[in-house]
Design an enzyme around this catalytic site. Structure first.
Site, short mmCIF file in Angstrom:
data_model
loop_
_atom_site.label_atom_id
_atom_site.label_comp_id
_atom_site.label_asym_id
_atom_site.label_seq_id
_atom_site.Cartn_x
_atom_site.Cartn_y
_atom_site.Cartn_z
CE LYS A 190 46.33 -27.19 35.19
NZ LYS A 190 46.52 -27.40 36.60
C1 LIG Z 1 47.02 -28.67 37.41
C2 LIG Z 1 47.94 -29.81 37.16
C3 LIG Z 1 47.71 -31.11 37.64
C4 LIG Z 1 46.67 -31.49 38.65
O1 LIG Z 1 45.46 -30.92 38.55
P1 LIG Z 1 44.64 -30.49 39.87
O2 LIG Z 1 43.28 -30.31 39.30
O3 LIG Z 1 45.24 -29.21 40.36
O4 LIG Z 1 44.71 -31.59 40.86
C5 LIG Z 1 48.57 -32.12 37.24
N1 LIG Z 1 49.62 -31.87 36.44
C6 LIG Z 1 49.89 -30.64 35.99
C7 LIG Z 1 51.07 -30.45 35.11
C8 LIG Z 1 49.08 -29.57 36.34
O5 LIG Z 1 49.39 -28.34 35.91
#
Ligand SMILES: *Cc1c(COP(=O)(O)O)cnc(C)c1O
Length: 387
Positions: free
Chosen positions: A185
């Site tokens: 992210k």
């Molecule tokens: C990254 C992501 C998540 C979940 O986040 P994590 O920190 O990886 O558990 C949920 N929804 C979307 C669309 C994502 O890209």
């Protein structure tokens, strides 16, 4: 040949390494005062001050806690776009509730509010929209629909830290809003997440559920101490964020605005460099007010595999966001509306490399490779590029 240009490349600098070293020097490795500082800084960045943000160990656990806070439970339904990561489905299922898959609209690739309305049943408890790639979905439409039908809104803002809606940061208004700081992210705490709560009481409840339902422990831990006596009255999880992860997250948060600015520059460059390519659709945004998580383009479905192969041959890695959730075996029996845009977009979309510290040369190399890969003769997109 040089190693391929990856789709994602976290920007970990000397600042982050120093923050980790300092966290180990302090020596309180579990959840502690740094976790609280991270929560406060996120609140400051969103312009909502302290006391509204809860840090978690993943974005998925943030979604789970937020859905529980929205009173989503067994027998309930949650309307969610199928064009999504499977984490959202799992968080709903973990509450004992059922996802109902909704289509997206072609401009933002966010939830189609008109189609969502048609899916509302007496069991619908909440809507879970996603701000895909950092582009805000039709939030006004979602909120209006929720108000009309008495539904809660849990925003998946895992792509949208720093994006703006109506001149204010995503997460500064609304009901419950979830962020992720996983390794790919815009900012990372290695793994991590956060929920923004609508009020202090909701935050307190999520705080207990985050740590096994224990009532007093967080206050002590925020002072890098433990409470040895406590009372447990409800179900809880082990979803807290550690001091070490929070220290990493804090160092990254300090660079968020620089990361966003560079990502916007690269996205705008891609938009210019790829404009006019035959049978290629570019994001329909100038990235003003958008914190770009990924840069996606759409190509003819029949040519996608071949284009991806050509790009890999030129040392450019490609991602696909997303395989639609409704086509997963887990979801086979789950209720859904018509999903024509989801089906079409998920067959055409591909993700180009986008990094917070991408050089001009790398961006130019990727763009040139895309132009070459697309220009080679292949099948023409059926029906033209416009949806
Ligand atoms: C990254 C992501 C998540 C979940 O986040 P994590 O920190 O990886 O558990 C949920 N929804 C979307 C669309 C994502 O890209």
């Amino acid at each position: 040949m040089q190693s391929a240009i990856p789709v994602f490349q976290p920007a970990i600098g000397a600042d982050t390494l120093a923050a980790v070293a300092e966290a180990f020097r302090i020596g309180w490795l579990g959840m502690g005062s740094t976790t609280q500082t991270f929560e406060d800084r996120i609140g400051e960045r969103l312009g909502i001050g302290s006391g509204r943000v809860l840090a978690t160990n993943t974005g998925t656990s943030a979604l789970h806690l937020a859905l529980l806070a929205a009173d989503v439970g067994p027998g309930d339904e949650v309307i969610v776009p199928s064009f999504n990561f499977i984490a959202d489905v799992q968080a709903i299922v973990a509450c004992g509730a059922a996802p109902v898959f909704c289509d997206i609209e072609p401009t933002t690739l966010g939830i189609d509010v008109g189609r969502a309305e048609a899916l509302i049943s007496p069991r619908t408890r909440a809507i879970l929209p996603l701000h895909f790639a950092g582009v805000p979905c039709d939030l006004d439409g979602v909120r209006r629909l929720a108000l009309q039908h008495g539904l809660r809104v849990v925003e998946d803002a895992t792509h949208a830290l720093g994006s703006m809606h109506d001149g204010r940061p995503i997460g500064s208004g609304g009901d419950l809003v979830c962020f992720s700081f996983d390794p790919v992210k815009i900012i990372t705490s290695i793994d991590g997440g956060a929920v923004v709560a609508p009020d202090a009481a909701t935050l307190e409840r999520m705080r207990r559920q985050r740590l096994l339902g224990i009532d007093r422990d967080t206050i002590e831990r925020y002072r890098n101490r433990r409470a040895w006596d406590y009372e447990v009255r409800e179900v809880g999880f082990r979803y807290h964020l550690t001091n070490v992860n929070a220290a990493i997250g804090l160092s990254q948060l300090a660079r968020l605005d620089a990361f966003i600015a560079r990502r916007q520059e690269v996205c705008r460059f891609y938009n210019r460099a790829l404009a006019g390519l035959p049978d290629v659709m570019l994001p329909r945004t100038d990235f003003e007010g958008v914190a770009p998580f990924i840069y996606t383009i759409r190509v003819a479905a029949a040519r996608r595999a071949e284009i991806i192969e050509r790009l890999r041959g030129r040392g450019v890695d490609i991602g696909i966001h997303f395989l639609p959730c409704h086509s997963q075996p887990l979801c086979a029996a789950m209720r859904r509306g018509p999903l024509p845009v989801t089906e079409r977009v998920s067959a055409e979309i591909l993700t180009l490399p986008l990094h917070s510290e991408m050089s001009d040369a790398t961006a130019a190399y990727v763009a040139a490779a895309v132009c070459e890969a697309v220009a080679e003769p292949g099948v023409v997109m059926a029906g033209g590029a416009a949806l």
